[in-house]
Design a protein around this motif. Sequence first.
Motif, PDB file in Angstrom:
ATOM      1  N   CYS A   1     -12.809 -32.934  13.836  1.00 27.89           N
ATOM      2  CA  CYS A   1     -13.858 -31.786  13.770  1.00 27.89           C
ATOM      3  C   CYS A   1     -14.491 -31.615  12.804  1.00 27.89           C
ATOM      4  O   CYS A   1     -14.154 -31.895  11.416  1.00 27.89           O
TER       5      CYS A   1
ATOM      6  N   ARG B   1     -10.238 -24.239  14.729  1.00 28.10           N
ATOM      7  CA  ARG B   1     -11.297 -24.929  15.331  1.00 28.10           C
ATOM      8  C   ARG B   1     -10.512 -25.889  16.202  1.00 28.10           C
ATOM      9  O   ARG B   1      -9.507 -26.492  15.791  1.00 28.10           O
ATOM     10  N   GLU B   2     -11.152 -26.075  17.391  1.00 24.59           N
ATOM     11  CA  GLU B   2     -11.065 -27.208  18.355  1.00 24.59           C
ATOM     12  C   GLU B   2     -12.162 -27.881  18.736  1.00 24.59           C
ATOM     13  O   GLU B   2     -13.103 -27.234  18.999  1.00 24.59           O
ATOM     14  N   CYS B   3     -12.089 -29.245  18.772  1.00 22.41           N
ATOM     15  CA  CYS B   3     -13.396 -30.040  19.475  1.00 22.41           C
ATOM     16  C   CYS B   3     -12.916 -31.010  20.417  1.00 22.41           C
ATOM     17  O   CYS B   3     -11.939 -31.589  20.401  1.00 22.41           O
ATOM     18  N   SER B   4     -13.852 -31.309  21.229  1.00 24.48           N
ATOM     19  CA  SER B   4     -13.731 -32.124  22.331  1.00 24.48           C
ATOM     20  C   SER B   4     -14.858 -32.740  22.679  1.00 24.48           C
ATOM     21  O   SER B   4     -16.035 -32.118  22.405  1.00 24.48           O
TER      22      SER B   4
ATOM     23  N   LEU C   1     -20.743 -32.371  21.943  1.00 21.37           N
ATOM     24  CA  LEU C   1     -19.649 -32.087  21.347  1.00 21.37           C
ATOM     25  C   LEU C   1     -19.226 -30.512  21.744  1.00 21.37           C
ATOM     26  O   LEU C   1     -20.012 -29.529  21.552  1.00 21.37           O
ATOM     27  N   SER C   2     -17.988 -30.327  22.142  1.00 19.33           N
ATOM     28  CA  SER C   2     -17.627 -28.945  22.524  1.00 19.33           C
ATOM     29  C   SER C   2     -16.635 -28.282  21.274  1.00 19.33           C
ATOM     30  O   SER C   2     -16.032 -28.653  21.076  1.00 19.33           O
ATOM     31  N   LEU C   3     -16.982 -27.256  20.769  1.00 24.75           N
ATOM     32  CA  LEU C   3     -16.364 -26.601  19.753  1.00 24.75           C
ATOM     33  C   LEU C   3     -15.807 -25.327  20.096  1.00 24.75           C
ATOM     34  O   LEU C   3     -16.771 -24.541  20.703  1.00 24.75           O
ATOM     35  N   LYS C   4     -14.675 -25.083  19.902  1.00 21.40           N
ATOM     36  CA  LYS C   4     -14.083 -23.668  19.887  1.00 21.40           C
ATOM     37  C   LYS C   4     -13.676 -23.205  18.410  1.00 21.40           C
ATOM     38  O   LYS C   4     -13.016 -23.794  18.045  1.00 21.40           O
TER      39      LYS C   4
ATOM     40  N   VAL D   1     -22.950 -22.779  14.351  1.00 20.20           N
ATOM     41  CA  VAL D   1     -22.704 -24.315  14.115  1.00 20.20           C
ATOM     42  C   VAL D   1     -24.190 -24.975  13.586  1.00 20.20           C
ATOM     43  O   VAL D   1     -25.080 -24.739  14.162  1.00 20.20           O
TER      44      VAL D   1
ATOM     45  N   ARG E   1     -21.695 -25.877  22.288  1.00 21.41           N
ATOM     46  CA  ARG E   1     -21.789 -27.211  22.552  1.00 21.41           C
ATOM     47  C   ARG E   1     -23.153 -27.658  21.844  1.00 21.41           C
ATOM     48  O   ARG E   1     -24.217 -26.812  21.695  1.00 21.41           O
TER      49      ARG E   1
END
Length: 218
Positions: free
Chosen positions: A75, A111-114, A120-123, A149, A186
């Motif tokens: 991340c 933060r969390e990413c996937s 790239l999806s970031l929360k 971002v 995203r």
Amino acid sequence: MLCLKRCLRSGPQRAKPCPALTFLAAAALMLSACGVRHGTFDTPEPATAKLSALLGKKPEDPPPPASGQSRHIFCPDFIILEGAAASRVYSADPPVAANLRHQFSITDTARECSLDGDKLSLKAGVAGKVLLGPAGSAGTFSVPVRISVLRKQDNEPLVTKIYRAAVTVPPGATQSDFTIVSEPLRVPFVQDHAEEDYTIKAGIEEGPAAEKAAGARP
């Protein structure tokens, strides 16, 4: 991948210090004189457990096992903007302890990413506090926090949004917590080491727009 981070520790992420130690002393004396239990302007304990739950993970959860269908995404760093970790509102000039209405402060981030297709999806999650000063009173506040971002190469913001947390400080209390968790943000996926391509930044929003939303009190 979930990452939790304690803010306001050192470096550029530290909140602006109080003008002097007398600021805290005066505030404490004023609150005591009013017979109200006073809080502290020190950095409070982090809300990592709450942020983790809101992000859908537990702090102790291990990373997912490596497999052909699961990949480890690193991340981006989550940075609190310099000078934007805290914001104070005064009832009148000069901005001294006796005139302090309230303080908003960010105390913790997560933060969390996937990988979501070619994106790239970031929360992003932010936790903080509203603390009343001697000139403040119980009520409901709207805490504006900007989350962005940015592309690391040129510091260009690709996504930027202002989120507002409604926080109620009840009668007899002097502080209350808040949390903000963004929807998935995203951006184009470049590589597994996303920390080399992007940076997440957050801060208390100030200015005319923020003042308009700063609280439901006269």
